[in-house]
Motif scaffolding. Structure first.
Motif, PDB file in Angstrom:
ATOM      1  N   CYS A  48       0.797  -1.239   0.000  1.00 45.28           N
ATOM      2  CA  CYS A  48       0.000   0.000   0.000  1.00 45.28           C
ATOM      3  C   CYS A  48       0.824   1.282   0.000  1.00 45.28           C
ATOM      4  O   CYS A  48       0.262   2.359   0.209  1.00 45.28           O
ATOM      5  CB  CYS A  48      -0.976   0.017   1.185  1.00 45.28           C
ATOM      6  N   LEU A  49       2.120   1.215  -0.238  1.00 48.41           N
ATOM      7  CA  LEU A  49       2.941   2.427  -0.189  1.00 48.41           C
ATOM      8  C   LEU A  49       3.261   3.007  -1.562  1.00 48.41           C
ATOM      9  O   LEU A  49       3.359   4.216  -1.715  1.00 48.41           O
ATOM     10  CB  LEU A  49       4.243   2.159   0.574  1.00 48.41           C
ATOM     11  N   SER A  50       3.457   2.181  -2.567  1.00 46.79           N
ATOM     12  CA  SER A  50       3.801   2.665  -3.903  1.00 46.79           C
ATOM     13  C   SER A  50       2.538   3.140  -4.610  1.00 46.79           C
ATOM     14  O   SER A  50       1.447   2.624  -4.379  1.00 46.79           O
ATOM     15  CB  SER A  50       4.483   1.551  -4.701  1.00 46.79           C
ATOM     16  N   LEU A  64       7.722   4.307  -6.539  1.00 45.95           N
ATOM     17  CA  LEU A  64       7.898   3.165  -5.658  1.00 45.95           C
ATOM     18  C   LEU A  64       8.260   3.703  -4.282  1.00 45.95           C
ATOM     19  O   LEU A  64       9.084   4.611  -4.158  1.00 45.95           O
ATOM     20  CB  LEU A  64       9.026   2.256  -6.156  1.00 45.95           C
ATOM     21  N   CYS A  65       7.668   3.135  -3.264  1.00 51.24           N
ATOM     22  CA  CYS A  65       7.896   3.609  -1.907  1.00 51.24           C
ATOM     23  C   CYS A  65       7.956   2.414  -0.967  1.00 51.24           C
ATOM     24  O   CYS A  65       7.154   1.484  -1.072  1.00 51.24           O
ATOM     25  CB  CYS A  65       6.760   4.550  -1.506  1.00 51.24           C
ATOM     26  N   GLY A  66       8.892   2.444  -0.067  1.00 50.83           N
ATOM     27  CA  GLY A  66       9.010   1.379   0.921  1.00 50.83           C
ATOM     28  C   GLY A  66       9.798   1.862   2.124  1.00 50.83           C
ATOM     29  O   GLY A  66      10.133   3.044   2.230  1.00 50.83           O
ATOM     30  N   HIS A  67      10.087   0.937   3.013  1.00 52.19           N
ATOM     31  CA  HIS A  67      10.891   1.287   4.189  1.00 52.19           C
ATOM     32  C   HIS A  67      11.590   0.054   4.728  1.00 52.19           C
ATOM     33  O   HIS A  67      11.250  -1.079   4.390  1.00 52.19           O
ATOM     34  CB  HIS A  67      10.031   1.956   5.275  1.00 52.19           C
ATOM     35  N   ASP A  68      12.568   0.312   5.565  1.00 55.22           N
ATOM     36  CA  ASP A  68      13.327  -0.769   6.184  1.00 55.22           C
ATOM     37  C   ASP A  68      12.984  -0.916   7.666  1.00 55.22           C
ATOM     38  O   ASP A  68      13.690  -1.580   8.408  1.00 55.22           O
ATOM     39  CB  ASP A  68      14.831  -0.540   6.001  1.00 55.22           C
ATOM     40  N   GLY A  69      11.900  -0.262   8.080  1.00 55.60           N
ATOM     41  CA  GLY A  69      11.516  -0.279   9.484  1.00 55.60           C
ATOM     42  C   GLY A  69      12.015   0.935  10.248  1.00 55.60           C
ATOM     43  O   GLY A  69      11.525   1.232  11.334  1.00 55.60           O
ATOM     44  N   ARG A  70      12.990   1.635   9.683  1.00 55.30           N
ATOM     45  CA  ARG A  70      13.552   2.819  10.328  1.00 55.30           C
ATOM     46  C   ARG A  70      13.337   4.073   9.480  1.00 55.30           C
ATOM     47  O   ARG A  70      12.936   5.109   9.976  1.00 55.30           O
ATOM     48  CB  ARG A  70      15.048   2.632  10.564  1.00 55.30           C
ATOM     49  N   CYS A  96       2.966   9.062  -0.908  1.00 50.57           N
ATOM     50  CA  CYS A  96       3.956   8.112  -0.386  1.00 50.57           C
ATOM     51  C   CYS A  96       4.354   8.485   1.041  1.00 50.57           C
ATOM     52  O   CYS A  96       4.405   7.620   1.929  1.00 50.57           O
ATOM     53  CB  CYS A  96       5.199   8.094  -1.279  1.00 50.57           C
ATOM     54  N   LEU A  97       4.630   9.764   1.264  1.00 47.79           N
ATOM     55  CA  LEU A  97       5.038  10.208   2.598  1.00 47.79           C
ATOM     56  C   LEU A  97       3.931   9.999   3.625  1.00 47.79           C
ATOM     57  O   LEU A  97       4.209   9.624   4.770  1.00 47.79           O
ATOM     58  CB  LEU A  97       5.468  11.675   2.557  1.00 47.79           C
ATOM     59  N   GLU A  98       2.699  10.211   3.228  1.00 46.78           N
ATOM     60  CA  GLU A  98       1.582   9.975   4.148  1.00 46.78           C
ATOM     61  C   GLU A  98       1.520   8.496   4.537  1.00 46.78           C
ATOM     62  O   GLU A  98       1.279   8.158   5.697  1.00 46.78           O
ATOM     63  CB  GLU A  98       0.265  10.438   3.536  1.00 46.78           C
ATOM     64  N   GLY A  99       1.737   7.615   3.580  1.00 42.40           N
ATOM     65  CA  GLY A  99       1.766   6.188   3.887  1.00 42.40           C
ATOM     66  C   GLY A  99       2.884   5.841   4.862  1.00 42.40           C
ATOM     67  O   GLY A  99       2.690   5.030   5.778  1.00 42.40           O
ATOM     68  N   LEU A 100       4.037   6.458   4.691  1.00 41.38           N
ATOM     69  CA  LEU A 100       5.153   6.223   5.613  1.00 41.38           C
ATOM     70  C   LEU A 100       4.828   6.760   7.009  1.00 41.38           C
ATOM     71  O   LEU A 100       5.120   6.118   8.016  1.00 41.38           O
ATOM     72  CB  LEU A 100       6.431   6.859   5.072  1.00 41.38           C
ATOM     73  N   ARG A 101       4.209   7.944   7.068  1.00 36.07           N
ATOM     74  CA  ARG A 101       3.802   8.505   8.368  1.00 36.07           C
ATOM     75  C   ARG A 101       2.845   7.563   9.090  1.00 36.07           C
ATOM     76  O   ARG A 101       2.966   7.336  10.291  1.00 36.07           O
ATOM     77  CB  ARG A 101       3.127   9.863   8.181  1.00 36.07           C
ATOM     78  N   GLY A 104       4.435   4.981  10.978  1.00 33.36           N
ATOM     79  CA  GLY A 104       5.242   5.385  12.127  1.00 33.36           C
ATOM     80  C   GLY A 104       6.642   5.862  11.793  1.00 33.36           C
ATOM     81  O   GLY A 104       7.436   6.099  12.698  1.00 33.36           O
ATOM     82  N   LEU A 105       6.951   6.025  10.514  1.00 30.79           N
ATOM     83  CA  LEU A 105       8.290   6.477  10.154  1.00 30.79           C
ATOM     84  C   LEU A 105       8.390   7.993  10.262  1.00 30.79           C
ATOM     85  O   LEU A 105       7.396   8.702  10.069  1.00 30.79           O
ATOM     86  CB  LEU A 105       8.642   6.007   8.737  1.00 30.79           C
ATOM     87  N   GLN A 106       9.591   8.466  10.586  1.00 28.30           N
ATOM     88  CA  GLN A 106       9.778   9.897  10.794  1.00 28.30           C
ATOM     89  C   GLN A 106      10.719  10.542   9.781  1.00 28.30           C
ATOM     90  O   GLN A 106      10.888  11.756   9.778  1.00 28.30           O
ATOM     91  CB  GLN A 106      10.324  10.148  12.206  1.00 28.30           C
ATOM     92  N   ARG A 107      11.354   9.746   8.938  1.00 23.97           N
ATOM     93  CA  ARG A 107      12.279  10.303   7.944  1.00 23.97           C
ATOM     94  C   ARG A 107      12.232   9.445   6.696  1.00 23.97           C
ATOM     95  O   ARG A 107      12.071   8.239   6.756  1.00 23.97           O
ATOM     96  CB  ARG A 107      13.707  10.342   8.494  1.00 23.97           C
ATOM     97  N   ALA A 108      12.414  10.115   5.565  1.00 24.52           N
ATOM     98  CA  ALA A 108      12.489   9.416   4.285  1.00 24.52           C
ATOM     99  C   ALA A 108      13.705   9.935   3.534  1.00 24.52           C
ATOM    100  O   ALA A 108      14.119  11.079   3.716  1.00 24.52           O
ATOM    101  CB  ALA A 108      11.222   9.645   3.465  1.00 24.52           C
TER     102      ALA A 108
END
Length: 147
Positions: A48-50, A64-70, A96-101, A104-108
């Motif tokens: 649901c991020l990309s 494309l958007c993802g994260h590594d948990g941090r 994408c940033l809203e999905g990361l927020r 719980g992520l604070q930086r991209a």
């Protein structure tokens, strides 16, 4: 921008059109990990991020958007040249940033090639900053068939 332009989640059925778009956009490099099986895995690990932007049935933007948990990562932001300059890239990034927020992520972060001044200008215009003292580095991990 047409009123018909919408956005939605990137799904693997979008891959071929996205790949074509990535190849047509200046400053974007297709590399290892951009093949369809790798993108299947990326989407599985980052649901649901990309995002894609559509004008009717046509895909005109992708991120494309993802994260590594941090930290969050945005890869391969591309907008069809005929649609550039209309706020569509910014719209995809914001989603994408809203999905990361929400996750719980604070930086991209994003990697932008040194030889892509237009891309660097885009990101800086929206508040992204160069990370001083950091140099992107990488190493290929040989697969079983490479040994």
């Amino acid at each position: 921008m047409n009123a018909t332009i919408g956005t939605r989640e990137f799904v693997i059925d979008d891959y071929e059109v996205a790949l074509d778009l990535w190849k047509r956009v200046e400053g974007l490099e297709i590399a290892e990990g951009d093949d369809k099986p790798s993108i299947v895995e990326f989407l599985r690990c980052n649901p649901c991020l990309s995002r894609v932007a559509t004008d009717g049935a046509n895909i005109v933007g992708v991120a494309l958007c993802g994260h590594d948990g941090r930290r969050g990562h945005i890869y391969h932001l591309a907008v069809d040249p005929a649609y550039q300059g209309r706020g569509l890239g910014r719209r995809l990034v914001d989603e994408c940033l809203e999905g990361l927020r929400r996750g719980g992520l604070q930086r991209a972060i994003i990697l932008v090639a040194n030889d892509n001044p237009r891309g660097r200008s885009f990101w800086k215009r929206w508040g992204w900053e160069e990370v001083s003292g950091a140099v992107a580095m990488g190493i290929d991990l040989p697969g079983k068939s490479d040994r």
